[in-house]
Every structure is written in C-alpha cells, then in structure tokens.
Design a protein around this motif. Structure first.
Motif, mmCIF file in Angstrom:
data_model
loop_
_atom_site.group_PDB
_atom_site.id
_atom_site.type_symbol
_atom_site.label_atom_id
_atom_site.label_comp_id
_atom_site.label_asym_id
_atom_site.label_seq_id
_atom_site.Cartn_x
_atom_site.Cartn_y
_atom_site.Cartn_z
ATOM 1 N N PRO A 24 53.217 -34.609 80.799
ATOM 2 C CA PRO A 24 53.858 -35.917 80.643
ATOM 3 C C PRO A 24 55.246 -35.972 81.275
ATOM 4 C CG PRO A 24 53.676 -34.826 78.518
ATOM 5 C CD PRO A 24 52.933 -33.994 79.502
ATOM 6 N N HIS A 25 55.950 -34.843 81.245
ATOM 7 C CA HIS A 25 57.284 -34.829 81.862
ATOM 8 C C HIS A 25 57.189 -35.056 83.370
ATOM 9 C CE1 HIS A 25 61.431 -33.946 82.663
ATOM 10 N NE2 HIS A 25 61.012 -33.158 83.645
ATOM 11 N N VAL A 26 56.270 -34.363 84.028
ATOM 12 C CA VAL A 26 56.129 -34.492 85.480
ATOM 13 C C VAL A 26 55.617 -35.884 85.853
ATOM 14 C CG1 VAL A 26 54.855 -33.626 87.490
ATOM 15 C CG2 VAL A 26 55.899 -32.021 85.895
ATOM 16 N N VAL A 27 54.700 -36.431 85.067
ATOM 17 C CA VAL A 27 54.233 -37.797 85.327
ATOM 18 C C VAL A 27 55.412 -38.758 85.248
ATOM 19 C CG1 VAL A 27 52.834 -39.682 84.385
ATOM 20 C CG2 VAL A 27 51.841 -37.398 84.646
ATOM 21 N N GLU A 28 56.262 -38.567 84.268
ATOM 22 C CA GLU A 28 57.442 -39.425 84.136
ATOM 23 C C GLU A 28 58.401 -39.231 85.318
ATOM 24 O OE1 GLU A 28 59.630 -40.743 80.200
ATOM 25 O OE2 GLU A 28 60.323 -38.764 80.838
ATOM 26 N N ASP A 29 58.567 -37.988 85.756
ATOM 27 C CA ASP A 29 59.402 -37.726 86.939
ATOM 28 C C ASP A 29 58.842 -38.438 88.170
ATOM 29 O OD1 ASP A 29 61.358 -36.182 85.738
ATOM 30 O OD2 ASP A 29 60.569 -34.259 86.457
ATOM 31 N N PHE A 30 57.524 -38.363 88.356
ATOM 32 C CA PHE A 30 56.897 -39.026 89.498
ATOM 33 C C PHE A 30 57.106 -40.533 89.411
ATOM 34 C CE2 PHE A 30 55.217 -35.048 90.646
ATOM 35 C CZ PHE A 30 54.585 -35.139 91.871
ATOM 36 N N GLY A 43 52.282 -37.991 97.672
ATOM 37 C CA GLY A 43 51.167 -37.084 97.945
ATOM 38 C C GLY A 43 51.614 -35.655 98.214
ATOM 39 N N GLN A 44 52.670 -35.520 99.010
ATOM 40 C CA GLN A 44 53.183 -34.181 99.298
ATOM 41 C C GLN A 44 53.702 -33.506 98.026
ATOM 42 O OE1 GLN A 44 56.043 -35.512 102.217
ATOM 43 N NE2 GLN A 44 54.858 -34.628 103.907
ATOM 44 N N ALA A 45 54.434 -34.257 97.214
ATOM 45 C CA ALA A 45 54.968 -33.702 95.971
ATOM 46 C C ALA A 45 53.839 -33.325 95.015
ATOM 47 C CB ALA A 45 55.926 -34.691 95.312
ATOM 48 N N ALA A 46 52.792 -34.160 94.961
ATOM 49 C CA ALA A 46 51.649 -33.858 94.100
ATOM 50 C C ALA A 46 50.940 -32.590 94.566
ATOM 51 C CB ALA A 46 50.687 -35.038 94.070
ATOM 52 N N CYS A 47 50.807 -32.428 95.868
ATOM 53 C CA CYS A 47 50.188 -31.226 96.424
ATOM 54 C C CYS A 47 51.021 -29.979 96.096
ATOM 55 C CB CYS A 47 50.011 -31.382 97.926
ATOM 56 S SG CYS A 47 49.083 -30.053 98.695
ATOM 57 N N LEU A 48 52.327 -30.108 96.234
ATOM 58 C CA LEU A 48 53.231 -29.012 95.893
ATOM 59 C C LEU A 48 53.118 -28.661 94.414
ATOM 60 C CD1 LEU A 48 55.481 -27.160 97.001
ATOM 61 C CD2 LEU A 48 57.106 -28.955 96.402
ATOM 62 N N LEU A 49 53.073 -29.677 93.560
ATOM 63 C CA LEU A 49 52.913 -29.450 92.127
ATOM 64 C C LEU A 49 51.594 -28.748 91.836
ATOM 65 C CD1 LEU A 49 53.694 -29.854 89.130
ATOM 66 C CD2 LEU A 49 52.604 -32.116 89.284
ATOM 67 N N GLY A 78 58.421 -19.303 85.653
ATOM 68 C CA GLY A 78 59.267 -19.762 84.547
ATOM 69 C C GLY A 78 60.687 -20.045 85.004
ATOM 70 N N LEU A 79 61.224 -19.173 85.835
ATOM 71 C CA LEU A 79 62.578 -19.362 86.336
ATOM 72 C C LEU A 79 62.682 -20.652 87.159
ATOM 73 C CD1 LEU A 79 65.443 -18.187 86.599
ATOM 74 C CD2 LEU A 79 64.660 -17.024 88.674
ATOM 75 N N ILE A 80 61.690 -20.906 87.983
ATOM 76 C CA ILE A 80 61.711 -22.119 88.808
ATOM 77 C C ILE A 80 61.586 -23.372 87.943
ATOM 78 C CG2 ILE A 80 60.423 -23.399 90.581
ATOM 79 C CD1 ILE A 80 59.881 -20.555 91.855
ATOM 80 N N TRP A 81 60.692 -23.358 86.950
ATOM 81 C CA TRP A 81 60.576 -24.519 86.056
ATOM 82 C C TRP A 81 61.891 -24.800 85.335
ATOM 83 C CZ3 TRP A 81 57.425 -28.263 86.469
ATOM 84 C CH2 TRP A 81 56.066 -28.100 86.732
ATOM 85 N N VAL A 82 62.485 -23.752 84.760
ATOM 86 C CA VAL A 82 63.721 -23.933 83.989
ATOM 87 C C VAL A 82 64.866 -24.362 84.898
ATOM 88 C CG1 VAL A 82 65.458 -22.742 82.593
ATOM 89 C CG2 VAL A 82 63.028 -22.406 82.103
ATOM 90 N N ALA A 83 65.035 -23.674 86.018
ATOM 91 C CA ALA A 83 66.134 -24.020 86.930
ATOM 92 C C ALA A 83 65.944 -25.428 87.500
ATOM 93 C CB ALA A 83 66.206 -22.997 88.067
ATOM 94 N N GLY A 84 64.735 -25.757 87.892
ATOM 95 C CA GLY A 84 64.474 -27.087 88.438
ATOM 96 C C GLY A 84 64.755 -28.189 87.429
ATOM 97 N N TRP A 107 59.496 -33.958 75.690
ATOM 98 C CA TRP A 107 58.782 -33.321 76.795
ATOM 99 C C TRP A 107 59.689 -32.362 77.560
ATOM 100 C CZ3 TRP A 107 57.032 -38.826 78.304
ATOM 101 C CH2 TRP A 107 56.025 -39.250 77.441
ATOM 102 N N LEU A 108 60.918 -32.787 77.815
ATOM 103 C CA LEU A 108 61.840 -31.917 78.540
ATOM 104 C C LEU A 108 62.225 -30.704 77.699
ATOM 105 C CD1 LEU A 108 63.566 -31.267 81.002
ATOM 106 C CD2 LEU A 108 65.381 -32.690 80.005
#
Length: 133
Positions: A24-30, A43-49, A78-84, A107-108
């Motif tokens: 839900p957090h990522v959907v809200e970000d999108f 589309g590019q961001a969704a592919c990356l996700l 985990g580091l990338i999720w938290v830092a991002g 969610w955050l």
C-alpha cells in the motif's frame, strides 16, 4: 548451528512481514507521482519495483535453503528500502506533515520497522555465517 537457523527464520519473517506495509505504501507513492520525481515513467518504475521485489524474494529463498548469500541479499535489500524511505519521506516526517491519514503513516512505519529488523537480523546472520558459527 541452531543460532544461525533461528536468525534465518527471524530474518525471513521480518522481510515477509514487510510486504503488507510495502504494497500500500508503494501504491500511494506511485499515485503521488514518485516515478516522475525520479525521472522515470510509471512503467519503468513499476518494472524496477518488480525487479527489486524479485531480488527480495531471491534473498528469502536463499535464506530458506541455507545459502549464505541470502543474508547478504536481504541485508542490502533492507538497507535500500530503509534508506530510500527515509530520503523520500524523512523531510516530510521531520516537518510533521506526512500525507493525510493514519494509514499512510502506518504503512511507512511498518515498512521502516520490518525492513530495519530484516536489515539488522540479516547483517548479524551474515557476520555469524562468515565466522562459521
């Protein structure tokens, strides 16, 4: 080895527990236009996700199979999720104006807590596994 196996189990649990918060957090970000803010199409961001979630899944599969690389992958994911999340939302949180509604904050917070737990557990497991404990 029992200690390392417990770390594997707790690391897998923490990472899996993050998913109900991540989605839900990522959907809200999108919906808020994060793709455009980082210079990507939706589309590019969704592919990356999707690739990043596949990497997170790979780490969990490797952990479940007892492969040391699982700790390393889960640590970096985990580091990338938290830092991002902190880079993207830290200023809003610090200013006390993070989005509207308790759901967004939940969610955050859930994403941060579960991924931070996975990060710490995976880091510890990675170190112990290197030592042969």
């Amino acid at each position: 080895m029992a200690r390392l196996e417990r770390l594997r189990s707790w690391t897998i649990a923490a990472s899996l527990l993050s998913l109900p918060f991540l989605l839900p957090h990522v959907v809200e970000d999108f919906a808020g236009g994060i793709a455009g803010r980082v210079g990507l199409s939706t589309g590019q961001a969704a592919c990356l996700l999707g690739g990043f979630l596949a990497l997170q899944s790979l780490g969990l599969v490797w952990l479940g199979r007892g492969r040391r690389g699982g700790f390393a992958v889960t640590f970096w994911v985990g580091l990338i999720w938290v830092a991002g999340a902190l880079v993207e939302h830290g200023p809003e949180l610090a200013a006390g104006r993070f989005r509207a509604g308790a759901g967004s904050l939940l969610w955050l917070a859930g994403l941060l807590l579960t991924q931070a737990a996975a990060l710490v557990l995976a880091g510890r497991g990675w170190l112990l596994d290197k030592e042969g404990v």
